[in-house]
Design an enzyme around this catalytic site. Structure first.
Site, PDB file in Angstrom:
ATOM      1  CG  ASP A   1      -0.296  -0.080   2.523  1.00 36.89           C
ATOM      2  OD1 ASP A   1       0.907   0.212   2.612  1.00 36.89           O
ATOM      3  OD2 ASP A   1      -0.966  -0.429   3.510  1.00 36.89           O
TER       4      ASP A   1
ATOM      5  N   GLY B   1      -0.600   5.980   2.793  1.00 40.75           N
ATOM      6  CA  GLY B   1      -1.510   7.089   3.049  1.00 40.75           C
ATOM      7  C   GLY B   1      -2.544   6.800   4.121  1.00 40.75           C
ATOM      8  CG  PHE B   2      -5.942   3.546   5.639  1.00 35.27           C
ATOM      9  CD1 PHE B   2      -7.199   4.130   5.622  1.00 35.27           C
ATOM     10  CD2 PHE B   2      -5.682   2.579   6.599  1.00 35.27           C
ATOM     11  CE1 PHE B   2      -8.178   3.757   6.527  1.00 35.27           C
ATOM     12  CE2 PHE B   2      -6.652   2.186   7.507  1.00 35.27           C
ATOM     13  CZ  PHE B   2      -7.903   2.781   7.471  1.00 35.27           C
TER      14      PHE B   2
ATOM     15  CG  ASP C   1      -6.083  -5.478   1.777  1.00 32.01           C
ATOM     16  OD1 ASP C   1      -5.748  -5.146   2.933  1.00 32.01           O
ATOM     17  OD2 ASP C   1      -6.598  -4.680   0.972  1.00 32.01           O
TER      18      ASP C   1
ATOM     19  CB  CYS D   1     -11.409 -26.780   7.491  1.00 29.29           C
ATOM     20  SG  CYS D   1      -9.922 -25.760   7.312  1.00 29.29           S
TER      21      CYS D   1
ATOM     22  CB  CYS E   1      -6.340 -25.674   8.205  1.00 27.37           C
ATOM     23  SG  CYS E   1      -7.267 -25.633   9.765  1.00 27.37           S
TER      24      CYS E   1
ATOM     25  CB  CYS F   1      -9.887 -28.519  10.704  1.00 28.98           C
ATOM     26  SG  CYS F   1     -10.591 -26.882  10.989  1.00 28.98           S
TER      27      CYS F   1
ATOM     28  CG  HIS G   1      -9.687 -22.576  10.808  1.00 33.91           C
ATOM     29  ND1 HIS G   1     -10.258 -23.626  10.124  1.00 33.91           N
ATOM     30  CD2 HIS G   1     -10.690 -21.675  11.006  1.00 33.91           C
ATOM     31  CE1 HIS G   1     -11.550 -23.385   9.922  1.00 33.91           C
ATOM     32  NE2 HIS G   1     -11.838 -22.210  10.455  1.00 33.91           N
TER      33      HIS G   1
END
Length: 376
Positions: free
Chosen positions: A93, A96-97, A267, A305, A307, A310, A336
């Site tokens: 990025d 700025g934010f 994102d 799932c 992962c 799990c 996860h």
């Protein structure tokens, strides 16, 4: 592999799109969700673990990296990819934010923003030219134009003034970016929730010309209904042959709604931040692993799932390590959540390619409406 940046649109279903962003560092399948690696790391995750979830690209934060360890140091050490051991594409990025939301004692002018670091109080200046320099030193594949993002709600007058400043900064960002084959610069549409201002911003950006276009100034407090209201028309103001990136979004239902409206990239810190606070995102909605109902539950967090959390651990174990403040809690729950988000993106890509997005989204909402599995 390619030596330049380009976008291939493979299929559409209504406004939804699926395709591939080609970069020298690899392909990014769209719609894509980018995990956030704020300070050159996705918190609680190893880079290879993030890649194993299906992530094609990470986001890095210019503001945080310019303050610590500094872009110049990262450049001397071989660039951000080598520094953080991530070989795939990185988007940074503009800073700025974060300057607007985190920095102390900021003073803005046409030239840029002077501010004091939230880390140590040191004084810094960030402008379109300096932002481009920092992102070049980092070596990011996708660079964001420097802009101002006003907090909502705000008057149309405030939003218009801010948007027009951002458009002047967009031109300066384009000029400072120069000719960098293999790297891309994205312009950022602003305009709040005002259709005319969004259209004006889009026209200004298209006149400058960018490799991709972002929709900024959303997910900043306006609510999902207002955000979707803007997304009903704003992506259509942008070129069809360039990626469209919705910044800072979001929850799973935000993502599905954004994809339905033509967004290609997103994102958010939510999956990793939630993982560290005991919140898990599952196909049946959100689960708070701190709750006592999980204390004796031998079942997995999400039976569908794949992962490690799990596959290898019970809800009872995840509850225990969270309560005991063990580091593995943040690791497993973050893994996860990132896996769930990437599985959701793969499901969306497959559904668009097959022309069955409406069926997919109906099943997505229906499953979430069921709520979590019944307690034992």
């Amino acid at each position: 592999m390619t030596d330049r940046f380009r976008f291939t649109l493979n299929a559409t279903d209504g406004k939804a799109r699926t395709g591939v962003i080609h970069t020298p560092r690899g392909e990014i399948r769209t719609p894509a969700f980018m995990p956030v690696g704020t300070a050159a790391t996705v918190k609680a995750m190893m880079p290879e673990s993030v890649a194993s979830t299906g992530a094609d690209i990470l986001l890095g934060n210019t503001y945080h990296l310019m303050l610590r360890p500094t872009a110049e140091r990262i450049d001397r050490l071989g660039g951000l990819h080598r520094f953080m051991n991530w070989e795939k594409p990185i988007l940074t990025d503009s800073g700025g934010f974060q300057v607007m939301s985190l920095a102390d004692l900021r003073k803005m002018s046409e030239d840029g923003v002077t501010f004091r670091s939230h880390v140590d109080g040191s004084k810094h200046f960030l402008s379109p030219e300096r932002s481009m320099e920092i992102q070049r030193l980092l070596g990011s594949d996708i660079v964001m134009a420097f802009d101002e993002c006003p907090a909502l709600p705000a008057t149309d007058e405030v939003v218009a003034k801010s948007m027009r400043l951002s458009m002047r900064w967009a031109q300066r960002s384009r000029d400072a970016f120069g000719d960098r084959p293999g790297h891309a610069l994205f312009g950022i549409m602003q305009g709040g929730v005002n259709r005319e201002l969004r259209a004006e911003s889009a026209e200004a950006l298209k006149a400058i010309g960018f490799e991709g276009y972002a929709l900024g100034g959303l997910a900043v407090g306006e609510g999902q209904e207002a955000m979707f209201g803007v997304l009903d028309y704003a992506p259509g103001f942008l070129p069809e042959d360039r990626p469209r990136y919705l910044m800072g979004v979001g929850k799973p239902d935000d993502i599905v709604g954004a994809v339905e409206r033509g967004i290609d990239m997103m994102d958010c810190v939510l999956p990793s931040r939630s993982g560290r606070t005991g919140q898990a995102w599952t196909r049946r909605g959100q689960v708070n692993i701190k709750n006592a109902r999980h204390m004796d539950d031998p079942r997995p967090l999400d039976a569908d799932c794949t992962c490690p959390a799990c596959r290898n651990y019970s809800r009872a174990y995840l509850h225990h390590v969270f309560k005991a403040q063990e580091i593995i809690s943040a690791m497993l729950l973050t893994w996860h959540n990132l896996q769930y988000y990437q599985d959701l993106m793969q499901g969306l890509r497959d559904a668009i390619a097959a022309g069955r997005l409406a069926e997919f989204t109906a099943a997505f909402h229906a499953k979430r409406a069921e709520g979590d599995i019944e307690p034992l």
